[in-house]
Design a protein around this motif. Structure first.
Motif, PDB file in Angstrom:
ATOM      1  N   GLU A  59       5.339   3.871   5.116  1.00  0.00           N
ATOM      2  CA  GLU A  59       3.936   3.615   5.416  1.00  0.00           C
ATOM      3  C   GLU A  59       3.544   2.154   5.215  1.00  0.00           C
ATOM      4  O   GLU A  59       2.432   1.751   5.566  1.00  0.00           O
ATOM      5  CB  GLU A  59       3.049   4.506   4.548  1.00  0.00           C
ATOM      6  N   VAL A  60       4.437   1.370   4.633  1.00  0.00           N
ATOM      7  CA  VAL A  60       4.115  -0.031   4.345  1.00  0.00           C
ATOM      8  C   VAL A  60       3.750  -0.815   5.609  1.00  0.00           C
ATOM      9  O   VAL A  60       2.772  -1.586   5.604  1.00  0.00           O
ATOM     10  CB  VAL A  60       5.266  -0.707   3.573  1.00  0.00           C
ATOM     11  N   PRO A  61       4.481  -0.672   6.740  1.00  0.00           N
ATOM     12  CA  PRO A  61       4.069  -1.417   7.946  1.00  0.00           C
ATOM     13  C   PRO A  61       2.649  -1.098   8.376  1.00  0.00           C
ATOM     14  O   PRO A  61       1.920  -1.992   8.830  1.00  0.00           O
ATOM     15  CB  PRO A  61       5.091  -0.972   9.001  1.00  0.00           C
ATOM     16  N   ASN A  62       2.223   0.166   8.232  1.00  0.00           N
ATOM     17  CA  ASN A  62       0.856   0.529   8.609  1.00  0.00           C
ATOM     18  C   ASN A  62      -0.156  -0.162   7.702  1.00  0.00           C
ATOM     19  O   ASN A  62      -1.205  -0.641   8.164  1.00  0.00           O
ATOM     20  CB  ASN A  62       0.669   2.046   8.538  1.00  0.00           C
ATOM     21  N   ALA A  63       0.154  -0.206   6.400  1.00  0.00           N
ATOM     22  CA  ALA A  63      -0.761  -0.851   5.459  1.00  0.00           C
ATOM     23  C   ALA A  63      -0.887  -2.347   5.750  1.00  0.00           C
ATOM     24  O   ALA A  63      -1.996  -2.903   5.759  1.00  0.00           O
ATOM     25  CB  ALA A  63      -0.285  -0.618   4.027  1.00  0.00           C
ATOM     26  N   ILE A  64       0.241  -3.002   6.000  1.00  0.00           N
ATOM     27  CA  ILE A  64       0.199  -4.431   6.291  1.00  0.00           C
ATOM     28  C   ILE A  64      -0.506  -4.680   7.625  1.00  0.00           C
ATOM     29  O   ILE A  64      -1.258  -5.657   7.782  1.00  0.00           O
ATOM     30  CB  ILE A  64       1.621  -5.022   6.280  1.00  0.00           C
ATOM     31  N   THR A  65      -0.292  -3.799   8.595  1.00  0.00           N
ATOM     32  CA  THR A  65      -0.981  -3.916   9.879  1.00  0.00           C
ATOM     33  C   THR A  65      -2.490  -3.848   9.692  1.00  0.00           C
ATOM     34  O   THR A  65      -3.245  -4.642  10.269  1.00  0.00           O
ATOM     35  CB  THR A  65      -0.517  -2.806  10.838  1.00  0.00           C
TER      36      THR A  65
ATOM     37  N   GLU B 296       6.411  15.642  -0.070  1.00  0.00           N
ATOM     38  CA  GLU B 296       6.910  16.912   0.466  1.00  0.00           C
ATOM     39  C   GLU B 296       8.035  17.464  -0.404  1.00  0.00           C
ATOM     40  O   GLU B 296       9.074  17.916   0.078  1.00  0.00           O
ATOM     41  CB  GLU B 296       7.383  16.736   1.911  1.00  0.00           C
ATOM     42  N   GLY B 297       7.818  17.376  -1.724  1.00  0.00           N
ATOM     43  CA  GLY B 297       8.750  17.960  -2.687  1.00  0.00           C
ATOM     44  C   GLY B 297       9.967  17.113  -2.998  1.00  0.00           C
ATOM     45  O   GLY B 297      10.811  17.525  -3.796  1.00  0.00           O
ATOM     46  N   LYS B 298      10.077  15.916  -2.393  1.00  0.00           N
ATOM     47  CA  LYS B 298      11.234  15.061  -2.625  1.00  0.00           C
ATOM     48  C   LYS B 298      10.775  13.695  -3.142  1.00  0.00           C
ATOM     49  O   LYS B 298       9.696  13.213  -2.789  1.00  0.00           O
ATOM     50  CB  LYS B 298      12.040  14.863  -1.340  1.00  0.00           C
ATOM     51  N   MET B 299      11.622  13.085  -3.980  1.00  0.00           N
ATOM     52  CA  MET B 299      11.347  11.723  -4.437  1.00  0.00           C
ATOM     53  C   MET B 299      11.785  10.737  -3.355  1.00  0.00           C
ATOM     54  O   MET B 299      12.922  10.787  -2.885  1.00  0.00           O
ATOM     55  CB  MET B 299      12.077  11.426  -5.739  1.00  0.00           C
ATOM     56  N   VAL B 300      10.865   9.861  -2.947  1.00  0.00           N
ATOM     57  CA  VAL B 300      11.167   8.900  -1.885  1.00  0.00           C
ATOM     58  C   VAL B 300      10.814   7.496  -2.361  1.00  0.00           C
ATOM     59  O   VAL B 300      10.026   7.305  -3.294  1.00  0.00           O
ATOM     60  CB  VAL B 300      10.385   9.223  -0.589  1.00  0.00           C
ATOM     61  N   ASP B 301      11.396   6.507  -1.693  1.00  0.00           N
ATOM     62  CA  ASP B 301      11.067   5.122  -1.982  1.00  0.00           C
ATOM     63  C   ASP B 301       9.600   4.855  -1.650  1.00  0.00           C
ATOM     64  O   ASP B 301       9.065   5.354  -0.641  1.00  0.00           O
ATOM     65  CB  ASP B 301      11.940   4.171  -1.157  1.00  0.00           C
ATOM     66  N   ALA B 302       8.970   4.057  -2.512  1.00  0.00           N
ATOM     67  CA  ALA B 302       7.575   3.687  -2.301  1.00  0.00           C
ATOM     68  C   ALA B 302       7.376   2.250  -2.775  1.00  0.00           C
ATOM     69  O   ALA B 302       8.253   1.681  -3.440  1.00  0.00           O
ATOM     70  CB  ALA B 302       6.645   4.632  -3.057  1.00  0.00           C
ATOM     71  N   TYR B 303       6.216   1.685  -2.436  1.00  0.00           N
ATOM     72  CA  TYR B 303       5.931   0.314  -2.857  1.00  0.00           C
ATOM     73  C   TYR B 303       4.490   0.179  -3.324  1.00  0.00           C
ATOM     74  O   TYR B 303       3.579   0.793  -2.766  1.00  0.00           O
ATOM     75  CB  TYR B 303       6.213  -0.683  -1.719  1.00  0.00           C
ATOM     76  N   TYR B 304       4.335  -0.628  -4.356  1.00  0.00           N
ATOM     77  CA  TYR B 304       3.031  -0.943  -4.933  1.00  0.00           C
ATOM     78  C   TYR B 304       2.662  -2.364  -4.501  1.00  0.00           C
ATOM     79  O   TYR B 304       3.491  -3.266  -4.549  1.00  0.00           O
ATOM     80  CB  TYR B 304       3.105  -0.856  -6.453  1.00  0.00           C
ATOM     81  N   PHE B 305       1.406  -2.550  -4.071  1.00  0.00           N
ATOM     82  CA  PHE B 305       0.982  -3.824  -3.497  1.00  0.00           C
ATOM     83  C   PHE B 305       0.359  -4.748  -4.544  1.00  0.00           C
ATOM     84  O   PHE B 305      -0.535  -4.344  -5.300  1.00  0.00           O
ATOM     85  CB  PHE B 305      -0.040  -3.588  -2.385  1.00  0.00           C
TER      86      PHE B 305
END
Length: 584
Positions: free
Chosen positions: A518-524, A485-494
């Motif tokens: 979104e990481v908790p959703n991915a791990i779930t 959404e136009g901003k740099m945010v923390d992310a994670y690569y699996f």
């Protein structure tokens, strides 16, 4: 002809040749008198490190800096060297006092059994060092191109299933190589572990030198009176030898050599390997390729050629390796109430959540160790604390007080299996904040899977350097930045499916990346799929191994395999700096 520009490696090597900073405490004292602005760049960038001192980042990590390194603030991280994790209650209280008075109450237990402080001002460095020395602690060799803290099993001497108490050898190795001016100028950091722990809790698979205790049948004439004989008739206790393990951006599991190391050979063998490393000029050409593992990764060395180099230094042949039993267990943390081999005594392993501990918690642990034990406690390679020699009649009250102080003895599966590096809060190389994030992530997962019982290792690292050891985790997540959404945010690569022990393997990058929230959703999604599709009683480790990268990416993303976009594990366009990478 124009002068050729000096490379980073050339500059660092020149500075190290010019000065052994351990001989120049007087300069640190002068900086304390004159203030931060008086410190020259060579001290900030090179000479402070062998003293266990790093400049601290500005709280946003690599963002806002240049050349792949973030901005520094006029404060320091100070790492305290604790061989084998062995602490007295007096030493622990001193650390608590220093954290409170000079470090804004922040202390981290690391995966090399160190404790590191933050927010330390140069004006306070001399007093801090002197107070550590007064209780037998030091910082020398906790950072820099030197032999780092010697790690070992925190249950050494009390483990009910250990072959022998090898903590004396850990201390001897520390004395021989740690802070030794003969080895202040190595090509890069140098990590050693020695253990008789049947669980290999100090991770010999990822150290430069690993001695793991083993037995051999004593049926030849080479047995000496100085060797250690097992209670098992006609067996001798010695060590298997592995070398050149390491993670960072190019992981490499340690290589086993065909050698049985006798008790009295441990020190000379370790010194010989350190000399081989020290004399390897090819490793001094690039800071990014300077670890011992690159002799194997890039320069054609083999187990046989390395063994020959060691024996050339020693002047004699080593005996062939003896058989050994590799551990199968996933957890190597020694949490919970553990019976010692001494009748009636117990060790109590307390979870230091995300490795972050307060002065008050340190004092509680020290008081309990003194009042209910023998005044000793230990830091563990999983960023936790152990109290030892607790009478059975006092176990319940000790557990109760630890829990009340925020140091749970029975942690849920997610807390127990989570490791987090320092992150952008203090590290100049990190892309993401990790410590608070680790707490939030484990709380999210516990809420979704209450009472989860499966073994799981979840490691969080804030940049590609793998200080959070994500390459050996079931689920390893590596910090990134993405635009949302136009901003740099923390992310994670699996990266998933890493393991050690009998099933040792490096985690596979699966091509999936998402925003941190979104990481908790991915791990779930992954854990739900695991429980729905696992083979009978199949552990997560085997489930991950039998699924393809495409299948795992599909599961994590919640998209069909044909629609789950593959995202490469992008590295920064500049070479990833390795000057501050070792938060372990």
């Amino acid at each position: 002809m124009p002068d050729l520009k000096e490379t980073k490696a050339q500059r660092v090597e020149r500075l190290k040749r010019a000065k052994n900073p351990w001989d120049h405490l007087d300069e640190i004292r002068q900086f304390a008198r004159d203030g931060f602005d008086s410190i020259p760049p060579e001290w900030l960038g090179t000479y402070f490190r062998p003293w266990g001192i790093y400049t601290q980042g500005d709280g946003i990590g690599v963002i806002g800096g240049k050349n792949g390194e973030g901005k520094a603030v006029p404060y320091f991280m100070v790492r305290i060297r604790i061989p084998n994790g062995l602490l007295t209650s007096e030493q622990a209280r001193t650390i608590a006092d220093l954290s409170e008075h000079f470090g804004n109450g922040v202390a981290d237990v690391t995966v090399r059994q160190n404790v590191q402080l933050h927010w330390v001002r140069v004006e306070n460095l001399p007093e801090l060092l002197e107070r550590l020395w007064s209780v037998g602690l030091r910082t020398t060799g906790a950072c820099g191109d030197v032999t780092r803290n010697i790690t070992g099993c925190p249950l050494a001497g009390i483990h009910s299933r250990e072959l022998a108490d090898v903590s004396s050898l850990a201390l001897a190795l520390d004395k021989e190589l740690g802070g030794n001016p003969d080895f202040y100028n190595l090509p890069r950091k140098f990590k050693i572990t020695i253990t008789a722990c049947p669980d290999w809790c100090s991770y010999p698979e990822i150290n430069d030198i690993s001695f793991t205790a083993t037995l051999r049948t004593n049926n030849d004439k080479s047995f000496s009176s100085t060797s250690h004989q097992s209670p098992v008739t006609n067996h001798e206790i010695g060590f298997s030898l592995r070398i050149a393990g390491g993670l960072s951006t190019e992981p490499h599991l340690a290589v086993k050599l065909n050698a049985f190391i006798r008790w009295e050979q441990v020190l000379p063998v370790a010194r010989a390997i350190a000399e081989v490393f020290r004399e390897s000029e090819v490793l001094r050409q690039s800071r990014e390729k300077a670890r011992l593992k690159f002799l194997f990764l890039q320069h054609g060395w083999t187990a046989d050629s390395f063994l020959a180099a060691i024996e050339s230094k020693l002047g004699y042949k080593l005996d062939p390796a003896a058989p050994e039993q590799l551990p199968a267990s996933i957890h190597r943390d020694h949490l919970g109430v553990l019976p010692q081999k001494q009748p009636g005594l117990f060790a109590i392993g307390a979870n230091v959540i995300r490795g972050r501990i307060t002065p008050a918690q340190i004092r509680v642990a020290a008081d309990l160790a003194e009042h209910h034990g023998d005044g000793h406690l230990r830091a563990t390679p999983m960023q936790n604390l152990l109290l030892i020699n607790i009478l059975e009649s006092r176990v319940a009250s000790v557990v109760q007080e630890l829990v009340a102080s925020g140091l749970p003895v029975e942690a849920n599966a997610f807390l127990r299996g989570t490791v987090a590096c320092t992150g952008s809060e203090f590290c100049k190389l990190a892309l993401t904040e990790t410590k608070s994030y680790a707490r939030w992530l484990t709380e999210q997962l516990e809420e979704r899977f209450p009472g989860y019982q499966e073994d799981i290792k979840l490691h969080i690292t804030g940049c590609p350097n793998s200080c959070g050891q994500h390459w050996i985790a079931d689920i390893g997540i590596e910090g990134k930045k993405i635009k949302h959404e136009g901003k740099m945010v923390d992310a994670y690569y699996f990266c998933v499916g890493g393991s050690v022990g009998q099933f040792a393997s490096i985690a596979r990058p699966v091509g999936y990346r998402c925003a941190a929230d979104e990481v908790p959703n991915a791990i779930t999604r992954l854990l739900d799929h695991f429980h729905a599709h696992r083979h009978h009683a199949e552990p997560l480790q085997k489930f991950l191994a039998r699924n393809t990268i495409d299948q795992l990416r599909s599961i994590l993303s919640g998209q069909p395999p044909t629609q789950a976009e593959f995202v490469p594990r992008d590295l920064p366009s500049d070479r990833v700096p390795h000057t501050i990478e070792d938060r372990p």
